[in-house]
Motif scaffolding. Structure first.
Motif, PDB file in Angstrom:
ATOM      1  N   UNK A 156       0.832  -1.208   0.000  1.00  0.00           N
ATOM      2  CA  UNK A 156       0.000   0.000   0.000  1.00  0.00           C
ATOM      3  C   UNK A 156       0.862   1.252   0.000  1.00  0.00           C
ATOM      4  N   UNK A 157       1.899   1.264   0.835  1.00  0.00           N
ATOM      5  CA  UNK A 157       2.788   2.427   0.903  1.00  0.00           C
ATOM      6  C   UNK A 157       3.479   2.660  -0.438  1.00  0.00           C
ATOM      7  N   UNK A 158       3.921   1.578  -1.072  1.00  0.00           N
ATOM      8  CA  UNK A 158       4.590   1.707  -2.364  1.00  0.00           C
ATOM      9  C   UNK A 158       3.631   2.274  -3.406  1.00  0.00           C
ATOM     10  N   UNK A 159       2.437   1.731  -3.488  1.00  0.00           N
ATOM     11  CA  UNK A 159       1.471   2.161  -4.510  1.00  0.00           C
ATOM     12  C   UNK A 159       1.057   3.614  -4.324  1.00  0.00           C
ATOM     13  N   UNK A 160       0.827   4.026  -3.093  1.00  0.00           N
ATOM     14  CA  UNK A 160       0.415   5.406  -2.855  1.00  0.00           C
ATOM     15  C   UNK A 160       1.577   6.369  -3.072  1.00  0.00           C
ATOM     16  N   UNK A 161       2.792   5.941  -2.721  1.00  0.00           N
ATOM     17  CA  UNK A 161       3.952   6.794  -2.920  1.00  0.00           C
ATOM     18  C   UNK A 161       4.358   6.919  -4.383  1.00  0.00           C
ATOM     19  N   UNK A 162       4.057   5.908  -5.199  1.00  0.00           N
ATOM     20  CA  UNK A 162       4.408   5.927  -6.631  1.00  0.00           C
ATOM     21  C   UNK A 162       3.147   6.009  -7.495  1.00  0.00           C
ATOM     22  N   UNK A 163       2.105   6.613  -6.943  1.00  0.00           N
ATOM     23  CA  UNK A 163       0.803   6.616  -7.609  1.00  0.00           C
ATOM     24  C   UNK A 163       0.877   7.184  -9.030  1.00  0.00           C
ATOM     25  N   UNK A 164       1.537   8.305  -9.209  1.00  0.00           N
ATOM     26  CA  UNK A 164       1.569   8.951 -10.529  1.00  0.00           C
ATOM     27  C   UNK A 164       2.208   8.032 -11.568  1.00  0.00           C
ATOM     28  N   UNK A 165       3.297   7.361 -11.192  1.00  0.00           N
ATOM     29  CA  UNK A 165       3.953   6.452 -12.130  1.00  0.00           C
ATOM     30  C   UNK A 165       3.078   5.241 -12.440  1.00  0.00           C
ATOM     31  N   UNK A 166       2.399   4.742 -11.403  1.00  0.00           N
ATOM     32  CA  UNK A 166       1.531   3.587 -11.617  1.00  0.00           C
ATOM     33  C   UNK A 166       0.350   3.940 -12.517  1.00  0.00           C
ATOM     34  N   UNK A 167      -0.227   5.110 -12.324  1.00  0.00           N
ATOM     35  CA  UNK A 167      -1.352   5.535 -13.164  1.00  0.00           C
ATOM     36  C   UNK A 167      -0.892   5.655 -14.622  1.00  0.00           C
ATOM     37  N   UNK A 168       0.304   6.225 -14.826  1.00  0.00           N
ATOM     38  CA  UNK A 168       0.823   6.346 -16.199  1.00  0.00           C
ATOM     39  C   UNK A 168       1.003   4.974 -16.837  1.00  0.00           C
ATOM     40  N   UNK A 169       1.481   4.011 -16.067  1.00  0.00           N
ATOM     41  CA  UNK A 169       1.657   2.661 -16.598  1.00  0.00           C
ATOM     42  C   UNK A 169       0.307   1.998 -16.869  1.00  0.00           C
ATOM     43  N   UNK A 170      -0.652   2.187 -15.976  1.00  0.00           N
ATOM     44  CA  UNK A 170      -1.974   1.596 -16.170  1.00  0.00           C
ATOM     45  C   UNK A 170      -2.638   2.143 -17.435  1.00  0.00           C
ATOM     46  N   UNK A 171      -2.407   3.412 -17.720  1.00  0.00           N
ATOM     47  CA  UNK A 171      -3.017   4.036 -18.896  1.00  0.00           C
ATOM     48  C   UNK A 171      -2.264   3.720 -20.189  1.00  0.00           C
ATOM     49  N   UNK A 172      -0.947   3.519 -20.071  1.00  0.00           N
ATOM     50  CA  UNK A 172      -0.133   3.408 -21.276  1.00  0.00           C
ATOM     51  C   UNK A 172       0.350   2.015 -21.638  1.00  0.00           C
ATOM     52  N   UNK A 173       0.376   1.106 -20.670  1.00  0.00           N
ATOM     53  CA  UNK A 173       0.893  -0.230 -20.931  1.00  0.00           C
ATOM     54  C   UNK A 173      -0.230  -1.228 -21.196  1.00  0.00           C
ATOM     55  N   UNK A 174       0.168  -2.374 -21.738  1.00  0.00           N
ATOM     56  CA  UNK A 174      -0.782  -3.438 -22.046  1.00  0.00           C
ATOM     57  C   UNK A 174      -0.329  -4.729 -21.368  1.00  0.00           C
ATOM     58  N   UNK A 175      -1.295  -5.601 -21.100  1.00  0.00           N
ATOM     59  CA  UNK A 175      -0.961  -6.946 -20.633  1.00  0.00           C
ATOM     60  C   UNK A 175      -0.533  -7.733 -21.871  1.00  0.00           C
ATOM     61  N   UNK A 176       0.767  -7.867 -22.037  1.00  0.00           N
ATOM     62  CA  UNK A 176       1.331  -8.490 -23.246  1.00  0.00           C
ATOM     63  C   UNK A 176       2.141  -9.724 -22.897  1.00  0.00           C
TER      64      UNK A 176
END
Length: 390
Positions: free
Chosen positions: A91-111
């Motif tokens: 939880x701490x990691x996800x909230x602290x790196x939220x902006x990067x995670x959101x960018x990956x969720x929007x830009x990456x694909x399950x490949x």
């Protein structure tokens, strides 16, 4: 996707990620925290939010393992995971790196380019080579005699130690090389299926010297199906929204992040396949299959055989676009001899079961085999999925 639906999805992680105890535990953490569900909700339509969020976190940890969460990930060099709950660190990691995670969720694909799925492709192509005018399109039709080695087969691709048999008298449907098109090809690892060594049920096919050795358990009551001979391949091409450049270290890191942390054998197999493919990458075309497939097929001589293959791809297509996905593949049959081969979910058998299916033109669909989603096992169509205690 509404948070309630997302929460149910993540709560099912112990079943969905059966070989990853870590993801099984983290699924409950995400399901109970709306802040984490909000990050997962950023996935683009059609993408599986569980796989994508866990891969995004894994990717960031592989790039920088300095956070305490890395202690639970063997891929970051951790020798032994702490016994305490990983939830607070996650939880701490996800909230602290939220902006990067959101960018990956929007830009990456399950490949996920699961190399063992190459055996399902090979199984389907061998079935196509055996199709005849008499047997094609018949659900559950008994295999016909194996075609003799000739221009449509590769002499090195037969069963080791097996004697060739004669071509069936009614004649094969495949009498010339095929064009192989993979939809959702990722890095194109499956397109090089014939450069790997395949072991199914104790029988082997392919290149004996290949650094890529795929071992798949046969869980059928009868003997394992033949994985050869094969039709000759005239050309092979992959289509993907974002083809993975196998020569790019960051792209390869994303592929590694998609593999669950505990699945070291799968990661090692992928690394071996990446080295093979990097030496001679197959041609790939970027774009939506609805727009790209007609253009690719237009360059193939009319009337020639085309195999369109996809593995665990349709499930990542947005639900309101799946009918169009099916239609654009079926349309290939208007100008070419189409063989539609797929490895996709088969919920009618089991929620986690996949099926290898084949359709020639507008004929009846044939169920060739059942399989695990990562093709750890294959069973015959009449066997049904294995029981948990098998």
């Amino acid at each position: 996707m509404p948070y309630e639906d997302l929460a149910r999805f993540f709560a099912a992680a112990p079943r969905l990620f059966a070989t990853s105890p870590l993801y099984g535990r983290l699924g409950a953490v995400v399901a109970a925290d709306e802040r984490l569900l909000a990050i997962a909700a950023e996935a683009r339509p059609g993408q599986v939010p569980t796989n994508l969020l866990f891969a995004a976190v894994h990717y960031l940890l592989l790039r920088d393992p300095s956070h305490e969460l890395a202690a639970w990930y063997p891929t970051t060099g951790a020798e032994r995971a702490p016994e305490r709950d990983p939830g607070p660190a996650f939880t701490d990691f996800c909230l602290g790196r939220r902006a990067e995670l959101v960018a990956l969720m929007r830009g990456r694909l399950v490949q996920t380019n699961v190399v063992k799925r190459a055996t399902a492709l090979r199984l389907g192509l061998a079935a196509i080579a055996r199709l005849t005018e008499r047997s094609e399109g018949v659900e559950g039709a008994a295999p016909t005699s194996r075609p003799s080695e000739g221009p449509m087969t590769e002499r090195s691709e037969g069963v080791e130690g097996a004697a060739p048999t004669s071509r069936p008298s009614e004649g094969p449907l495949i009498d010339e090389p095929v064009t192989l098109i993979e939809v959702g090809c990722s890095a194109g690892l499956l397109l090089r299926f014939d450069e790997y060594r395949h072991d199914l049920g104790g029988r082997t096919w392919g290149s004996p010297a290949s650094p890529v050795e795929i071992r798949t358990r046969w869980r059928g009551a009868g003997p394992a199906p033949d994985l050869g001979p094969l039709p000759a391949i005239a050309d092979r091409v992959g289509i993907d929204l974002h083809p993975v450049d196998v020569t790019d270290p960051d792209e390869r890191l994303w592929l590694r992040a998609l593999i669950w942390p505990e699945n070291r054998a799968q990661a090692d197999l992928q690394d071996a396949a990446l080295r093979v493919v990097a030496a001679d990458p197959p041609r790939t075309v970027a774009g939506d299959v609805v727009e790209v497939l007609p253009r690719v097929v237009a360059d193939v001589p009319a009337g020639t055989p085309v195999v369109v293959f996809h593995a665990a791809t349709r499930l990542h297509v947005a639900e309101d676009r799946r009918a169009r996905f099916d239609e654009v593949i079926a349309a290939v049959g208007r100008t070419h001899r189409l063989f539609h081969l797929s490895l996709e979910g088969a919920r009618e058998f089991d929620p986690l079961c996949f099926a290898v299916r084949l359709r020639h033109g507008d004929g009846a669909e044939r169920l060739l085999a059942l399989a695990d989603g990562h093709v750890e096992w294959i069973a015959g169509p009449e066997d049904g999925p294995p029981r948990e205690d098998d």
